[in-house]
Design a protein around this motif. Structure first.
Motif, PDB file in Angstrom:
ATOM      1  N   PRO A   3       0.869  -1.203  -0.058  1.00 47.90           N
ATOM      2  CA  PRO A   3      -0.103  -0.044   0.057  1.00 47.90           C
ATOM      3  C   PRO A   3       1.004   1.206  -0.049  1.00 47.90           C
ATOM      4  O   PRO A   3       0.538   1.891  -0.913  1.00 47.90           O
ATOM      5  N   GLU A   4       1.864   1.344   0.940  1.00 50.33           N
ATOM      6  CA  GLU A   4       2.537   2.725   0.861  1.00 50.33           C
ATOM      7  C   GLU A   4       3.387   2.746  -0.328  1.00 50.33           C
ATOM      8  O   GLU A   4       3.547   3.944  -0.922  1.00 50.33           O
ATOM      9  N   GLU A   5       4.007   1.873  -0.569  1.00 48.37           N
ATOM     10  CA  GLU A   5       4.868   2.183  -1.941  1.00 48.37           C
ATOM     11  C   GLU A   5       4.156   2.330  -3.276  1.00 48.37           C
ATOM     12  O   GLU A   5       4.357   3.299  -3.953  1.00 48.37           O
ATOM     13  N   THR A   6       2.962   1.576  -3.395  1.00 47.08           N
ATOM     14  CA  THR A   6       2.185   2.027  -4.403  1.00 47.08           C
ATOM     15  C   THR A   6       1.389   3.143  -4.713  1.00 47.08           C
ATOM     16  O   THR A   6       1.309   3.767  -5.679  1.00 47.08           O
ATOM     17  N   MET A   7       0.932   3.635  -3.250  1.00 49.37           N
ATOM     18  CA  MET A   7       0.458   5.037  -3.069  1.00 49.37           C
ATOM     19  C   MET A   7       1.271   6.061  -3.423  1.00 49.37           C
ATOM     20  O   MET A   7       0.953   7.145  -4.069  1.00 49.37           O
ATOM     21  N   ALA A   8       2.467   5.842  -2.870  1.00 49.44           N
ATOM     22  CA  ALA A   8       3.542   7.058  -3.250  1.00 49.44           C
ATOM     23  C   ALA A   8       3.792   7.169  -4.687  1.00 49.44           C
ATOM     24  O   ALA A   8       4.135   8.257  -5.348  1.00 49.44           O
ATOM     25  N   LEU A   9       3.629   5.924  -5.501  1.00 51.14           N
ATOM     26  CA  LEU A   9       3.830   6.074  -6.759  1.00 51.14           C
ATOM     27  C   LEU A   9       2.636   6.698  -7.480  1.00 51.14           C
ATOM     28  O   LEU A   9       2.832   7.628  -8.537  1.00 51.14           O
ATOM     29  N   LEU A  10       1.501   6.264  -7.033  1.00 55.36           N
ATOM     30  CA  LEU A  10       0.144   6.983  -7.534  1.00 55.36           C
ATOM     31  C   LEU A  10       0.061   8.483  -7.383  1.00 55.36           C
ATOM     32  O   LEU A  10      -0.323   9.323  -8.160  1.00 55.36           O
ATOM     33  N   LEU A  11       0.942   9.101  -6.405  1.00 60.49           N
ATOM     34  CA  LEU A  11       0.784  10.379  -6.068  1.00 60.49           C
ATOM     35  C   LEU A  11       1.828  11.032  -7.115  1.00 60.49           C
ATOM     36  O   LEU A  11       1.552  12.144  -7.376  1.00 60.49           O
ATOM     37  N   LYS A  12       2.888  10.305  -7.355  1.00 63.27           N
ATOM     38  CA  LYS A  12       3.694  11.144  -8.535  1.00 63.27           C
ATOM     39  C   LYS A  12       2.968  11.116  -9.885  1.00 63.27           C
ATOM     40  O   LYS A  12       3.111  11.971 -10.640  1.00 63.27           O
ATOM     41  N   TRP A  13       2.165   9.968 -10.021  1.00 62.45           N
ATOM     42  CA  TRP A  13       1.303   9.824 -11.433  1.00 62.45           C
ATOM     43  C   TRP A  13       0.291  10.939 -11.243  1.00 62.45           C
ATOM     44  O   TRP A  13      -0.268  11.520 -12.395  1.00 62.45           O
ATOM     45  N   ALA A  14      -0.127  11.539 -10.244  1.00 64.82           N
ATOM     46  CA  ALA A  14      -1.228  12.573 -10.101  1.00 64.82           C
ATOM     47  C   ALA A  14      -0.660  13.960 -10.704  1.00 64.82           C
ATOM     48  O   ALA A  14      -1.355  14.697 -11.019  1.00 64.82           O
ATOM     49  N   THR A  15       0.645  13.906 -10.740  1.00 70.09           N
ATOM     50  CA  THR A  15       1.155  15.153 -11.551  1.00 70.09           C
ATOM     51  C   THR A  15       1.478  14.742 -13.080  1.00 70.09           C
ATOM     52  O   THR A  15       2.077  15.774 -13.684  1.00 70.09           O
ATOM     53  N   ASN A  16       1.168  13.723 -13.623  1.00 62.38           N
ATOM     54  CA  ASN A  16       1.523  13.143 -14.918  1.00 62.38           C
ATOM     55  C   ASN A  16       0.753  14.129 -16.040  1.00 62.38           C
ATOM     56  O   ASN A  16      -0.197  14.549 -15.790  1.00 62.38           O
ATOM     57  N   SER A  17       1.437  14.263 -17.107  1.00 67.96           N
ATOM     58  CA  SER A  17       0.533  15.146 -17.936  1.00 67.96           C
ATOM     59  C   SER A  17      -0.255  14.357 -18.940  1.00 67.96           C
ATOM     60  O   SER A  17      -1.215  15.154 -19.473  1.00 67.96           O
ATOM     61  N   ASN A  18      -0.406  13.128 -18.859  1.00 62.34           N
ATOM     62  CA  ASN A  18      -1.510  12.204 -19.352  1.00 62.34           C
ATOM     63  C   ASN A  18      -2.693  12.053 -18.536  1.00 62.34           C
ATOM     64  O   ASN A  18      -2.584  11.764 -17.453  1.00 62.34           O
ATOM     65  N   GLU A  19      -3.914  12.655 -19.034  1.00 62.67           N
ATOM     66  CA  GLU A  19      -5.191  12.615 -18.010  1.00 62.67           C
ATOM     67  C   GLU A  19      -5.467  11.123 -17.709  1.00 62.67           C
ATOM     68  O   GLU A  19      -6.174  10.761 -16.718  1.00 62.67           O
ATOM     69  N   HIS A  20      -5.143  10.264 -18.518  1.00 59.24           N
ATOM     70  CA  HIS A  20      -5.313   8.769 -18.315  1.00 59.24           C
ATOM     71  C   HIS A  20      -4.490   8.243 -17.096  1.00 59.24           C
ATOM     72  O   HIS A  20      -5.119   7.317 -16.228  1.00 59.24           O
ATOM     73  N   VAL A  21      -3.281   8.634 -17.047  1.00 57.97           N
ATOM     74  CA  VAL A  21      -2.496   8.408 -15.891  1.00 57.97           C
ATOM     75  C   VAL A  21      -2.796   8.816 -14.759  1.00 57.97           C
ATOM     76  O   VAL A  21      -3.085   8.414 -13.499  1.00 57.97           O
TER      77      VAL A  21
END
Length: 359
Positions: free
Chosen positions: A128-146
């Motif tokens: 959970p912690e490692e994957t959610m940390a990655l999702l937090l990075k993806w929240a700033t991705n230029s791709n709306e799908h990501v």
């Protein structure tokens, strides 16, 4: 009746898909693949079972070794776009948990072609912690799908998916992701953020109320997210949420002449009803107007379902409403004979009711 979604997986689909696979993997045994797909149990499988079955058949016919097979799917992804290709991320879910970094990178790529919100959930449960940390990075991705995957994948109560129990108990790891997306320019992303908030509100209304107090009034996109994310609390007429969004409790209005087109109706038919809303005061009221039906259940008890009519501000005067409601059976609702009640709800309170007999 609409064609079941599972029927999109037919022989024509798989032959066209096999041609695509052959274009990047000439050794693909398409006849073997089709034989594996249409086994003795195929006709009995529902949609998600078919998606998993396709993944397993691909594992039998793509190159041996997870990384080798995944590389083929990643090459195919740009030409395999749409809901019907959900078996791409499902393949990662089924076979990639042991290769977390490689699999999460693949889901990030695949989500633009066939959404990966279901496939990422086992990775959240396992780490959970490692994957959610990655999702937090993806929240700033230029791709709306990501960016959408960052929110949609961690919804505590995602439909068609097993709930994320850890977030039903404690959604604190989700909040930074929603915070990062609360002003997102994409409506596609904002809807996901609102749906995530609505999920959280079902288990932790106090947390969502606090978020509303902190975020409201900062940006139009954020205000829309908050309103849509509080829809369950609004339907429950939560007094704090009603007040927050400007709906006065027990406004001085009247409902007159609630009239039904008939007093008895058969299953499958439609009912028309009309009513008058009157505001006889000089005070304008912001009203959330709904109608509810107390449906008879299989064992004779009733359960109320609410249907939104409108939200608006009403000055002094009289306003007419007319609505139709079908009593046709749905996949999510079966109708049973008996006495049903039609009720008019304003800002969470019942203002009028009438009876309809379903035969």
């Amino acid at each position: 009746m609409a064609e079941p979604l599972k029927n999109m997986y037919n022989e024509t689909f798989f032959r066209l898909f096999s041609e695509k696979v052959l274009s990047v993997y000439p050794s693909f045994q398409s006849d073997t693949f089709l034989k594996l797909i249409f086994n003795e149990e195929w006709d009995t499988k529902e949609l998600k079972q078919r998606i998993r079955h396709i993944s397993e058949c691909l594992a039998e016919t793509l190159p041996k070794g997870y990384s080798n097979a995944l590389a083929i799917l990643q090459k195919l992804a740009p030409t395999c776009r749409g809901f019907e290709y959900l078996f791409f991320p499902d393949f990662v879910e089924r076979y990639g948990l042991h290769s977390r970094e490689e699999s999460l990178h693949a889901l990030k790529e695949l989500t633009s072609s066939s959404s990966a919100e279901f496939a990422i959930r086992p990775f959240i449960e396992a780490h959970p912690e490692e994957t959610m940390a990655l999702l937090l990075k993806w929240a700033t991705n230029s791709n709306e799908h990501v960016r959408r995957l960052a929110s949609e994948g961690c919804r505590p109560r995602l439909p068609w998916a097993k709930p994320l129990t850890i977030f039903k108990k404690d959604p604190s790891l989700i909040i930074p992701i929603l915070q990062a997306l609360k002003e997102d320019e994409s409506e596609y992303v904002r809807k996901s953020v609102a749906n995530n908030l609505n999920d959280i509100a079902k288990d932790h209304p106090a947390i969502v109320k606090e978020i509303c107090l902190q975020w409201r009034g900062q940006h139009p996109h954020t205000d829309w997210i908050l309103k849509h994310g509080c829809r369950t609390l609004l339907r429950k007429a939560d007094p704090d949420i009603l007040e927050l969004f400007g709906f006065e409790r027990q406004p001085h209005v009247l409902i007159e002449a609630l009239t039904l087109s008939q007093t008895s109706i058969q299953r499958g038919e439609s009912l028309t009803f009309i009513f008058q809303l009157k505001n006889e005061t000089s005070t304008p009221y912001k009203l959330r107007i709904e109608y509810g039906i107390d449906f008879v259940k299989a064992r004779g008890k009733t359960s109320r379902k609410l249907f939104k009519i409108t939200e608006n501000t009403y000055q002094k005067g009289s306003y007419s409403f007319e609505r139709n409601h079908s009593f046709k059976d749905l996949s999510t609702r079966k109708h049973y004979p008996g006495e049903h009640y039609i009720v008019i709800i304003i800002n969470g309170d019942e203002y009028a009711r009438s009876t309809i007999m379903l035969t």
